[in-house]
Design a protein around this motif. Structure first.
Motif, PDB file in Angstrom:
ATOM      1  N   TYR A  46     119.875  87.589  22.409  1.00 25.43           N
ATOM      2  CA  TYR A  46     121.062  86.383  22.316  1.00 25.43           C
ATOM      3  C   TYR A  46     120.546  85.442  23.500  1.00 25.43           C
ATOM      4  O   TYR A  46     121.107  84.490  23.786  1.00 25.43           O
ATOM      5  CB  TYR A  46     122.281  86.976  23.001  1.00 25.43           C
ATOM      6  CG  TYR A  46     122.991  88.030  22.099  1.00 25.43           C
ATOM      7  CD1 TYR A  46     123.639  87.470  20.786  1.00 25.43           C
ATOM      8  CD2 TYR A  46     122.939  89.469  22.325  1.00 25.43           C
ATOM      9  CE1 TYR A  46     123.921  88.383  19.790  1.00 25.43           C
ATOM     10  CE2 TYR A  46     123.357  90.254  21.235  1.00 25.43           C
ATOM     11  CZ  TYR A  46     123.644  89.631  20.107  1.00 25.43           C
ATOM     12  OH  TYR A  46     124.488  90.537  19.021  1.00 25.43           O
ATOM     13  N   ARG A  47     119.353  85.575  24.214  1.00 28.69           N
ATOM     14  CA  ARG A  47     118.860  84.648  25.274  1.00 28.69           C
ATOM     15  C   ARG A  47     117.981  83.804  24.515  1.00 28.69           C
ATOM     16  O   ARG A  47     117.112  84.019  23.684  1.00 28.69           O
ATOM     17  CB  ARG A  47     118.448  85.612  26.436  1.00 28.69           C
ATOM     18  CG  ARG A  47     119.554  85.968  26.911  1.00 28.69           C
ATOM     19  CD  ARG A  47     119.153  86.874  28.229  1.00 28.69           C
ATOM     20  NE  ARG A  47     120.255  87.771  28.666  1.00 28.69           N
ATOM     21  CZ  ARG A  47     119.926  88.506  29.756  1.00 28.69           C
ATOM     22  NH1 ARG A  47     118.716  88.601  30.328  1.00 28.69           N
ATOM     23  NH2 ARG A  47     120.763  89.286  30.218  1.00 28.69           N
ATOM     24  N   VAL A  48     117.908  82.564  25.136  1.00 23.54           N
ATOM     25  CA  VAL A  48     116.841  81.446  25.039  1.00 23.54           C
ATOM     26  C   VAL A  48     116.419  81.223  26.386  1.00 23.54           C
ATOM     27  O   VAL A  48     116.897  80.601  27.157  1.00 23.54           O
ATOM     28  CB  VAL A  48     117.252  80.227  24.188  1.00 23.54           C
ATOM     29  CG1 VAL A  48     116.089  79.279  23.995  1.00 23.54           C
ATOM     30  CG2 VAL A  48     117.827  80.500  22.921  1.00 23.54           C
ATOM     31  N   PHE A  49     114.862  81.184  26.556  1.00 23.80           N
ATOM     32  CA  PHE A  49     114.389  80.966  28.028  1.00 23.80           C
ATOM     33  C   PHE A  49     113.626  79.674  27.786  1.00 23.80           C
ATOM     34  O   PHE A  49     113.010  79.291  26.816  1.00 23.80           O
ATOM     35  CB  PHE A  49     113.369  82.208  28.157  1.00 23.80           C
ATOM     36  CG  PHE A  49     114.026  83.447  28.224  1.00 23.80           C
ATOM     37  CD1 PHE A  49     114.491  83.763  29.548  1.00 23.80           C
ATOM     38  CD2 PHE A  49     114.010  84.445  27.577  1.00 23.80           C
ATOM     39  CE1 PHE A  49     115.241  84.947  29.789  1.00 23.80           C
ATOM     40  CE2 PHE A  49     114.593  85.740  27.759  1.00 23.80           C
ATOM     41  CZ  PHE A  49     115.140  85.750  29.005  1.00 23.80           C
ATOM     42  N   GLU A  50     113.736  78.948  28.891  1.00 25.19           N
ATOM     43  CA  GLU A  50     113.106  77.713  28.948  1.00 25.19           C
ATOM     44  C   GLU A  50     112.406  77.371  29.943  1.00 25.19           C
ATOM     45  O   GLU A  50     112.779  77.966  31.317  1.00 25.19           O
ATOM     46  CB  GLU A  50     114.142  76.510  28.748  1.00 25.19           C
ATOM     47  CG  GLU A  50     114.756  76.414  27.523  1.00 25.19           C
ATOM     48  CD  GLU A  50     115.694  75.078  27.555  1.00 25.19           C
ATOM     49  OE1 GLU A  50     115.958  74.405  28.468  1.00 25.19           O
ATOM     50  OE2 GLU A  50     116.112  74.449  26.460  1.00 25.19           O
ATOM     51  N   VAL A  51     111.233  76.715  30.283  1.00 23.39           N
ATOM     52  CA  VAL A  51     110.629  76.626  31.411  1.00 23.39           C
ATOM     53  C   VAL A  51     110.730  74.947  31.568  1.00 23.39           C
ATOM     54  O   VAL A  51     110.304  74.229  30.679  1.00 23.39           O
ATOM     55  CB  VAL A  51     109.109  77.021  31.414  1.00 23.39           C
ATOM     56  CG1 VAL A  51     108.404  76.497  32.578  1.00 23.39           C
ATOM     57  CG2 VAL A  51     108.904  78.422  31.086  1.00 23.39           C
ATOM     58  N   ARG A  52     111.516  74.695  32.678  1.00 23.58           N
ATOM     59  CA  ARG A  52     111.910  73.240  32.973  1.00 23.58           C
ATOM     60  C   ARG A  52     110.996  72.667  34.107  1.00 23.58           C
ATOM     61  O   ARG A  52     110.924  73.439  35.167  1.00 23.58           O
ATOM     62  CB  ARG A  52     113.289  73.003  33.031  1.00 23.58           C
ATOM     63  CG  ARG A  52     113.918  73.129  31.946  1.00 23.58           C
ATOM     64  CD  ARG A  52     115.435  72.685  32.151  1.00 23.58           C
ATOM     65  NE  ARG A  52     116.177  72.608  30.868  1.00 23.58           N
ATOM     66  CZ  ARG A  52     117.240  72.218  30.872  1.00 23.58           C
ATOM     67  NH1 ARG A  52     117.981  71.681  31.883  1.00 23.58           N
ATOM     68  NH2 ARG A  52     118.059  72.210  29.594  1.00 23.58           N
ATOM     69  N   LYS A  53     110.472  71.543  33.975  1.00 20.82           N
ATOM     70  CA  LYS A  53     109.799  71.042  35.327  1.00 20.82           C
ATOM     71  C   LYS A  53     110.880  70.068  35.956  1.00 20.82           C
ATOM     72  O   LYS A  53     111.911  69.791  35.515  1.00 20.82           O
ATOM     73  CB  LYS A  53     108.818  69.799  34.648  1.00 20.82           C
ATOM     74  CG  LYS A  53     107.663  70.469  33.938  1.00 20.82           C
ATOM     75  CD  LYS A  53     106.885  69.144  33.567  1.00 20.82           C
ATOM     76  CE  LYS A  53     105.526  69.938  32.763  1.00 20.82           C
ATOM     77  NZ  LYS A  53     104.819  68.727  32.164  1.00 20.82           N
ATOM     78  N   PRO A  54     110.677  70.226  37.416  1.00 19.95           N
ATOM     79  CA  PRO A  54     111.518  69.668  38.257  1.00 19.95           C
ATOM     80  C   PRO A  54     111.710  68.213  37.707  1.00 19.95           C
ATOM     81  O   PRO A  54     110.933  67.477  37.731  1.00 19.95           O
ATOM     82  CB  PRO A  54     111.174  70.040  39.465  1.00 19.95           C
ATOM     83  CG  PRO A  54     109.800  70.241  39.549  1.00 19.95           C
ATOM     84  CD  PRO A  54     109.614  70.916  38.142  1.00 19.95           C
ATOM     85  N   ALA A  55     112.743  67.476  38.080  1.00 13.82           N
ATOM     86  CA  ALA A  55     112.976  66.391  37.704  1.00 13.82           C
ATOM     87  C   ALA A  55     112.406  65.363  38.987  1.00 13.82           C
ATOM     88  O   ALA A  55     112.189  65.395  40.065  1.00 13.82           O
ATOM     89  CB  ALA A  55     114.452  65.746  37.854  1.00 13.82           C
TER      90      ALA A  55
END
Length: 83
Positions: A46-55
Protein backbone atom coordinates in the motif's frame (compact mmCIF):
# COMPACT_ATOMS: atom_id res chain seq x y z
CA UNK A 1 17.44 14.16 -0.65
CA UNK A 2 14.61 12.91 1.51
CA UNK A 3 12.61 9.72 1.24
CA UNK A 4 8.90 10.43 1.32
CA UNK A 5 6.43 7.66 2.17
CA UNK A 6 3.03 8.00 0.57
CA UNK A 7 0.15 5.57 0.51
CA UNK A 8 -1.67 4.22 -2.52
CA UNK A 9 -5.12 5.54 -1.66
CA UNK A 10 -6.78 3.64 -4.49
CA UNK A 11 -5.73 0.29 -3.02
CA UNK A 12 -6.76 1.39 0.47
CA UNK A 13 -10.22 2.47 -0.74
CA UNK A 14 -10.66 -0.82 -2.62
CA UNK A 15 -9.72 -2.73 0.52
CA UNK A 16 -12.22 -0.66 2.53
CA UNK A 17 -14.99 -1.42 0.03
CA UNK A 18 -14.13 -5.12 0.19
CA UNK A 19 -14.16 -5.09 4.01
CA UNK A 20 -17.46 -3.19 4.03
CA UNK A 21 -19.18 -5.76 1.84
CA UNK A 22 -17.64 -8.87 3.40
CA UNK A 23 -17.88 -7.96 7.07
CA UNK A 24 -21.01 -5.78 6.88
CA UNK A 25 -19.22 -2.74 8.32
CA UNK A 26 -19.94 0.94 7.92
CA UNK A 27 -17.67 2.81 5.54
CA UNK A 28 -16.06 4.63 8.46
CA UNK A 29 -15.23 1.37 10.22
CA UNK A 30 -13.95 -0.20 7.00
CA UNK A 31 -11.71 2.79 6.24
CA UNK A 32 -10.32 2.73 9.77
CA UNK A 33 -9.43 -0.94 9.40
CA UNK A 34 -8.01 -0.47 5.91
CA UNK A 35 -5.76 2.40 7.00
CA UNK A 36 -4.52 0.50 10.03
CA UNK A 37 -3.70 -2.47 7.79
CA UNK A 38 -1.88 -0.19 5.33
CA UNK A 39 0.23 1.32 8.11
CA UNK A 40 1.13 -2.10 9.52
CA UNK A 41 1.89 -3.50 6.05
CA UNK A 42 5.36 -5.07 5.94
CA UNK A 43 5.20 -6.06 2.27
CA UNK A 44 4.80 -2.41 1.19
CA UNK A 45 1.78 -3.23 -0.96
CA UNK A 46 0.00 0.00 0.00
CA UNK A 47 3.03 2.32 0.02
CA UNK A 48 4.58 4.44 -2.69
CA UNK A 49 8.14 5.62 -2.07
CA UNK A 50 9.47 8.81 -3.57
CA UNK A 51 12.87 10.40 -3.44
CA UNK A 52 12.55 14.16 -3.43
CA UNK A 53 15.21 16.76 -3.84
CA UNK A 54 15.12 19.67 -1.42
CA UNK A 55 13.44 22.76 -2.76
CA UNK A 56 15.68 25.50 -4.05
CA UNK A 57 15.47 28.58 -1.95
CA UNK A 58 15.73 32.09 -3.32
CA UNK A 59 15.51 30.81 -6.87
CA UNK A 60 13.10 33.61 -7.81
CA UNK A 61 14.05 37.16 -6.98
CA UNK A 62 11.21 39.65 -6.72
CA UNK A 63 11.41 43.23 -5.57
CA UNK A 64 8.22 44.49 -3.93
CA UNK A 65 9.35 48.11 -4.39
CA UNK A 66 8.82 47.81 -8.15
CA UNK A 67 5.24 46.71 -7.56
CA UNK A 68 4.54 49.41 -4.98
CA UNK A 69 5.29 52.24 -7.41
CA UNK A 70 2.95 50.93 -10.07
CA UNK A 71 0.14 50.24 -7.59
CA UNK A 72 0.32 53.65 -5.99
CA UNK A 73 0.23 55.26 -9.44
CA UNK A 74 -2.78 53.14 -10.42
CA UNK A 75 -4.82 53.91 -7.32
CA UNK A 76 -3.90 57.60 -7.14
CA UNK A 77 -4.90 58.28 -10.76
CA UNK A 78 -8.55 57.61 -10.02
CA UNK A 79 -8.69 54.59 -12.33
CA UNK A 80 -9.77 52.28 -9.54
CA UNK A 81 -13.39 52.83 -8.50
CA UNK A 82 -13.97 49.86 -6.21
CA UNK A 83 -15.84 46.66 -6.66
Amino acid sequence: MTLMTRYNKSKIMKLAQKLRKQDNLTMSQALTLAWSKARRDTDNIYRVFEVRKPAKRNSIQFDMNQLADSLSAFYSSGAYTGD
